[in-house]
Design a protein around this motif. Structure first.
Motif, PDB file in Angstrom:
ATOM      1  N   GLN A  59       0.788  -1.229   0.038  1.00 50.83           N
ATOM      2  CA  GLN A  59       0.151  -0.119   0.077  1.00 50.83           C
ATOM      3  C   GLN A  59       0.956   1.165   0.054  1.00 50.83           C
ATOM      4  O   GLN A  59       1.944   1.311   0.608  1.00 50.83           O
ATOM      5  CB  GLN A  59      -0.960   0.070   1.382  1.00 50.83           C
ATOM      6  CG  GLN A  59      -1.957  -0.960   0.944  1.00 50.83           C
ATOM      7  CD  GLN A  59      -2.955  -0.921   2.328  1.00 50.83           C
ATOM      8  OE1 GLN A  59      -2.613  -0.455   3.397  1.00 50.83           O
ATOM      9  NE2 GLN A  59      -4.246  -1.316   2.442  1.00 50.83           N
ATOM     10  N   LYS A  60       0.322   2.203  -0.811  1.00 54.49           N
ATOM     11  CA  LYS A  60       1.039   3.543  -0.780  1.00 54.49           C
ATOM     12  C   LYS A  60       0.912   4.354   0.519  1.00 54.49           C
ATOM     13  O   LYS A  60      -0.442   4.528   0.629  1.00 54.49           O
ATOM     14  CB  LYS A  60       0.882   4.290  -2.068  1.00 54.49           C
ATOM     15  CG  LYS A  60       1.447   5.441  -2.139  1.00 54.49           C
ATOM     16  CD  LYS A  60       1.118   6.100  -3.549  1.00 54.49           C
ATOM     17  CE  LYS A  60       1.948   7.587  -3.551  1.00 54.49           C
ATOM     18  NZ  LYS A  60       1.294   8.287  -4.875  1.00 54.49           N
ATOM     19  N   ALA A  61       1.741   4.829   0.925  1.00 55.79           N
ATOM     20  CA  ALA A  61       1.460   5.923   2.278  1.00 55.79           C
ATOM     21  C   ALA A  61       0.942   6.929   1.846  1.00 55.79           C
ATOM     22  O   ALA A  61       1.266   7.526   0.949  1.00 55.79           O
ATOM     23  CB  ALA A  61       2.779   6.099   2.907  1.00 55.79           C
ATOM     24  N   ALA A  62      -0.116   7.670   2.734  1.00 55.52           N
ATOM     25  CA  ALA A  62      -0.619   8.754   2.598  1.00 55.52           C
ATOM     26  C   ALA A  62       0.490   9.927   2.799  1.00 55.52           C
ATOM     27  O   ALA A  62       1.345   9.978   3.271  1.00 55.52           O
ATOM     28  CB  ALA A  62      -1.850   9.270   3.230  1.00 55.52           C
ATOM     29  N   SER A  63       0.227  11.065   1.972  1.00 57.75           N
ATOM     30  CA  SER A  63       1.194  12.103   1.922  1.00 57.75           C
ATOM     31  C   SER A  63       0.540  13.085   3.094  1.00 57.75           C
ATOM     32  O   SER A  63      -0.419  13.598   3.315  1.00 57.75           O
ATOM     33  CB  SER A  63       1.040  13.000   0.476  1.00 57.75           C
ATOM     34  OG  SER A  63       1.967  14.264   0.707  1.00 57.75           O
ATOM     35  N   LEU A  64       1.658  13.435   4.050  1.00 57.14           N
ATOM     36  CA  LEU A  64       1.411  14.305   4.957  1.00 57.14           C
ATOM     37  C   LEU A  64       1.103  15.639   4.678  1.00 57.14           C
ATOM     38  O   LEU A  64       1.792  16.389   3.979  1.00 57.14           O
ATOM     39  CB  LEU A  64       2.731  14.236   5.982  1.00 57.14           C
ATOM     40  CG  LEU A  64       2.665  14.999   7.322  1.00 57.14           C
ATOM     41  CD1 LEU A  64       1.492  14.748   8.402  1.00 57.14           C
ATOM     42  CD2 LEU A  64       3.869  15.259   7.972  1.00 57.14           C
ATOM     43  N   GLY A  65      -0.242  16.155   5.367  1.00 59.22           N
ATOM     44  CA  GLY A  65      -0.637  17.354   4.837  1.00 59.22           C
ATOM     45  C   GLY A  65      -0.256  18.257   6.050  1.00 59.22           C
ATOM     46  O   GLY A  65       0.231  19.499   5.953  1.00 59.22           O
ATOM     47  N   LYS A  66      -0.617  17.808   7.274  1.00 61.47           N
ATOM     48  CA  LYS A  66      -0.398  18.708   8.636  1.00 61.47           C
ATOM     49  C   LYS A  66      -0.354  17.693   9.787  1.00 61.47           C
ATOM     50  O   LYS A  66      -0.893  16.921  10.014  1.00 61.47           O
ATOM     51  CB  LYS A  66      -1.686  19.632   8.909  1.00 61.47           C
ATOM     52  CG  LYS A  66      -1.536  20.529   9.806  1.00 61.47           C
ATOM     53  CD  LYS A  66      -2.766  21.494  10.042  1.00 61.47           C
ATOM     54  CE  LYS A  66      -2.839  22.464  11.288  1.00 61.47           C
ATOM     55  NZ  LYS A  66      -4.040  23.377  11.114  1.00 61.47           N
ATOM     56  N   PHE A  67       0.614  18.361  10.368  1.00 65.51           N
ATOM     57  CA  PHE A  67       0.942  17.599  11.861  1.00 65.51           C
ATOM     58  C   PHE A  67       0.784  18.355  12.997  1.00 65.51           C
ATOM     59  O   PHE A  67       1.704  19.466  12.947  1.00 65.51           O
ATOM     60  CB  PHE A  67       2.420  16.802  11.821  1.00 65.51           C
ATOM     61  CG  PHE A  67       2.783  16.089  12.950  1.00 65.51           C
ATOM     62  CD1 PHE A  67       2.143  14.899  13.152  1.00 65.51           C
ATOM     63  CD2 PHE A  67       3.606  16.651  13.999  1.00 65.51           C
ATOM     64  CE1 PHE A  67       2.540  13.932  14.392  1.00 65.51           C
ATOM     65  CE2 PHE A  67       4.148  15.887  14.955  1.00 65.51           C
ATOM     66  CZ  PHE A  67       3.416  14.523  15.260  1.00 65.51           C
ATOM     67  N   THR A  68       0.169  18.403  13.938  1.00 64.77           N
ATOM     68  CA  THR A  68       0.265  19.214  15.450  1.00 64.77           C
ATOM     69  C   THR A  68       0.323  18.247  16.535  1.00 64.77           C
ATOM     70  O   THR A  68      -0.096  17.067  16.484  1.00 64.77           O
ATOM     71  CB  THR A  68      -0.941  20.166  15.535  1.00 64.77           C
ATOM     72  OG1 THR A  68      -2.126  19.392  15.385  1.00 64.77           O
ATOM     73  CG2 THR A  68      -1.226  21.149  14.144  1.00 64.77           C
ATOM     74  N   VAL A  69       0.782  18.873  17.492  1.00 61.59           N
ATOM     75  CA  VAL A  69       0.942  18.197  18.855  1.00 61.59           C
ATOM     76  C   VAL A  69       0.889  19.351  19.995  1.00 61.59           C
ATOM     77  O   VAL A  69       1.068  20.438  19.818  1.00 61.59           O
ATOM     78  CB  VAL A  69       2.328  17.722  19.244  1.00 61.59           C
ATOM     79  CG1 VAL A  69       2.460  17.163  20.506  1.00 61.59           C
ATOM     80  CG2 VAL A  69       2.876  16.855  18.025  1.00 61.59           C
ATOM     81  N   GLU A  70      -0.046  18.966  20.913  1.00 61.40           N
ATOM     82  CA  GLU A  70      -0.490  19.687  22.029  1.00 61.40           C
ATOM     83  C   GLU A  70      -0.445  18.895  23.260  1.00 61.40           C
ATOM     84  O   GLU A  70      -0.849  17.858  23.163  1.00 61.40           O
ATOM     85  CB  GLU A  70      -1.731  20.729  21.662  1.00 61.40           C
ATOM     86  CG  GLU A  70      -3.066  19.771  21.311  1.00 61.40           C
ATOM     87  CD  GLU A  70      -4.105  20.676  20.765  1.00 61.40           C
ATOM     88  OE1 GLU A  70      -5.172  20.450  21.416  1.00 61.40           O
ATOM     89  OE2 GLU A  70      -3.996  21.654  19.885  1.00 61.40           O
ATOM     90  N   PRO A  71      -0.578  19.603  24.527  1.00 59.92           N
ATOM     91  CA  PRO A  71      -0.458  18.732  25.474  1.00 59.92           C
ATOM     92  C   PRO A  71      -2.039  18.478  25.978  1.00 59.92           C
ATOM     93  O   PRO A  71      -2.897  19.330  25.502  1.00 59.92           O
ATOM     94  CB  PRO A  71      -0.079  19.945  26.640  1.00 59.92           C
ATOM     95  CG  PRO A  71       0.509  21.055  26.035  1.00 59.92           C
ATOM     96  CD  PRO A  71       0.045  21.109  24.675  1.00 59.92           C
ATOM     97  N   SER A  72      -2.151  17.460  26.426  1.00 56.36           N
ATOM     98  CA  SER A  72      -3.567  16.969  26.891  1.00 56.36           C
ATOM     99  C   SER A  72      -3.310  16.459  28.425  1.00 56.36           C
ATOM    100  O   SER A  72      -2.215  16.358  28.877  1.00 56.36           O
ATOM    101  CB  SER A  72      -4.041  15.862  25.704  1.00 56.36           C
ATOM    102  OG  SER A  72      -3.344  14.779  26.220  1.00 56.36           O
TER     103      SER A  72
END
Length: 70
Positions: free
Chosen positions: A9-22
């Motif tokens: 399977q072809k991997a999806a192309s990254l559009g956006k990545f975010t990280v925040e505390p929870s």
């Protein structure tokens, strides 16, 4: 977003990545260019492992770039 194996399977192309505390650690949101979204909660230790792996990959890539310039 469906989990993808390392098979054919072809991997999806990254559009956006975010990280925040929870409350549970860190909330990571991964969005593809196609708009698919995956939200993941990770512990501090898990985020540390991810950060170390990315650092290692970037360092190796930088070394490859420098070797290609020589």
């Amino acid at each position: 977003m469906a989990a993808q194996s390392s098979g054919t399977q072809k991997a999806a192309s990254l559009g956006k990545f975010t990280v925040e505390p929870s409350d549970d650690g860190f909330r990571m949101r991964i969005e593809t260019h196609a708009g698919e979204v995956m939200d993941v909660i990770a512990t501090r230790d898990q985020v540390d492992v991810i950060a170390d792996a990315l650092d290692d990959l970037l360092a190796a890539s930088e070394e490859d770039d420098e070797a290609a310039e020589d």
